[in-house]
Write a protein that holds these residues in place. Sequence first.
Motif, PDB file in Angstrom:
ATOM      1  N   GLU A 288       8.779   4.969   8.500  1.00 41.31           N
ATOM      2  CA  GLU A 288       9.137   5.832   9.617  1.00 41.31           C
ATOM      3  C   GLU A 288      10.647   5.864   9.853  1.00 41.31           C
ATOM      4  O   GLU A 288      11.213   6.928  10.129  1.00 41.31           O
ATOM      5  CB  GLU A 288       8.454   5.379  10.919  1.00 41.31           C
ATOM      6  N   MET A 289      11.288   4.724   9.775  1.00 39.31           N
ATOM      7  CA  MET A 289      12.731   4.672  10.040  1.00 39.31           C
ATOM      8  C   MET A 289      13.506   5.450   8.988  1.00 39.31           C
ATOM      9  O   MET A 289      14.500   6.113   9.307  1.00 39.31           O
ATOM     10  CB  MET A 289      13.223   3.219  10.110  1.00 39.31           C
ATOM     11  N   GLU A 290      13.056   5.415   7.749  1.00 38.66           N
ATOM     12  CA  GLU A 290      13.718   6.175   6.699  1.00 38.66           C
ATOM     13  C   GLU A 290      13.583   7.674   6.945  1.00 38.66           C
ATOM     14  O   GLU A 290      14.544   8.430   6.769  1.00 38.66           O
ATOM     15  CB  GLU A 290      13.149   5.784   5.334  1.00 38.66           C
ATOM     16  N   ALA A 291      12.386   8.106   7.368  1.00 38.85           N
ATOM     17  CA  ALA A 291      12.176   9.524   7.661  1.00 38.85           C
ATOM     18  C   ALA A 291      13.034   9.979   8.845  1.00 38.85           C
ATOM     19  O   ALA A 291      13.640  11.050   8.812  1.00 38.85           O
ATOM     20  CB  ALA A 291      10.692   9.793   7.933  1.00 38.85           C
ATOM     21  N   LEU A 292      13.102   9.151   9.890  1.00 37.70           N
ATOM     22  CA  LEU A 292      13.941   9.474  11.051  1.00 37.70           C
ATOM     23  C   LEU A 292      15.423   9.480  10.691  1.00 37.70           C
ATOM     24  O   LEU A 292      16.184  10.327  11.168  1.00 37.70           O
ATOM     25  CB  LEU A 292      13.688   8.468  12.173  1.00 37.70           C
TER      26      LEU A 292
ATOM     27  N   SER B 148       0.858  -1.183   0.000  1.00 41.45           N
ATOM     28  CA  SER B 148       0.000   0.000   0.000  1.00 41.45           C
ATOM     29  C   SER B 148       0.893   1.231   0.000  1.00 41.45           C
ATOM     30  O   SER B 148       2.074   1.159   0.329  1.00 41.45           O
ATOM     31  CB  SER B 148      -0.945   0.009   1.207  1.00 41.45           C
ATOM     32  N   GLY B 149       0.303   2.342  -0.385  1.00 45.33           N
ATOM     33  CA  GLY B 149       1.033   3.602  -0.331  1.00 45.33           C
ATOM     34  C   GLY B 149       1.276   3.972   1.115  1.00 45.33           C
ATOM     35  O   GLY B 149       0.360   3.908   1.944  1.00 45.33           O
ATOM     36  N   ARG B 150       2.503   4.325   1.439  1.00 43.54           N
ATOM     37  CA  ARG B 150       2.858   4.667   2.810  1.00 43.54           C
ATOM     38  C   ARG B 150       3.659   5.958   2.808  1.00 43.54           C
ATOM     39  O   ARG B 150       4.393   6.240   1.866  1.00 43.54           O
ATOM     40  CB  ARG B 150       3.652   3.541   3.454  1.00 43.54           C
ATOM     41  N   LEU B 151       3.495   6.706   3.884  1.00 43.70           N
ATOM     42  CA  LEU B 151       4.137   8.007   4.011  1.00 43.70           C
ATOM     43  C   LEU B 151       4.552   8.183   5.466  1.00 43.70           C
ATOM     44  O   LEU B 151       3.856   7.719   6.369  1.00 43.70           O
ATOM     45  CB  LEU B 151       3.126   9.085   3.623  1.00 43.70           C
ATOM     46  N   ALA B 152       5.682   8.840   5.672  1.00 42.38           N
ATOM     47  CA  ALA B 152       6.084   9.219   7.028  1.00 42.38           C
ATOM     48  C   ALA B 152       6.768  10.578   6.972  1.00 42.38           C
ATOM     49  O   ALA B 152       7.501  10.883   6.029  1.00 42.38           O
ATOM     50  CB  ALA B 152       7.019   8.176   7.639  1.00 42.38           C
TER      51      ALA B 152
END
Length: 163
Positions: free
Chosen positions: A112-116, A24-28
């Motif tokens: 989330e980990m990529e954004a962090l 699914s499309g995911r965003l963080a």
Amino acid sequence: MTGLTHLNKRGEANMVDVTDKACSGRLARARGYVRMQPATLEMISLGRHAKGDVFAVARIAGIQAAKRCSELIPLCHPLMLSKVEVQLTAERSDSRIRIDSLCKVSAQTGVEMEALTAVSVAALTLFDMCKAVDPDMVIDGIKVLEKEGGKSGHWSADGETKV
């Protein structure tokens, strides 16, 4: 709160099996800060640092870090990111740089980990480039602001949750 997903039945570290999860499309979105002396903030905001454009280097470092997250965090899944954005904003009233990241993917697990990681490495790059002129800088406030997609739907740090 659910149990820790990165531990197997014997309590050992384990990469989560996402085989049966739907893509699914995911965003963080994540945010963090680097506090510094006002003179340091002014110098880099005006592009007067001897090392060059600190904001540009930190932005690229953050983007690159998000792309390499699974190599840095042992149990993260490698993801084919479709979007990584890193924005750096000088907040003169608080003598700090605000770092915001956005990561997007269509996958079986979140980003989330990529954004962090993007925020963290951008902050570390700022610190590295400016430590000679301001060794007392402080990196703080790194957190996830928002995530969406997958079974859990939408979550935000301000308490707004939509499934």
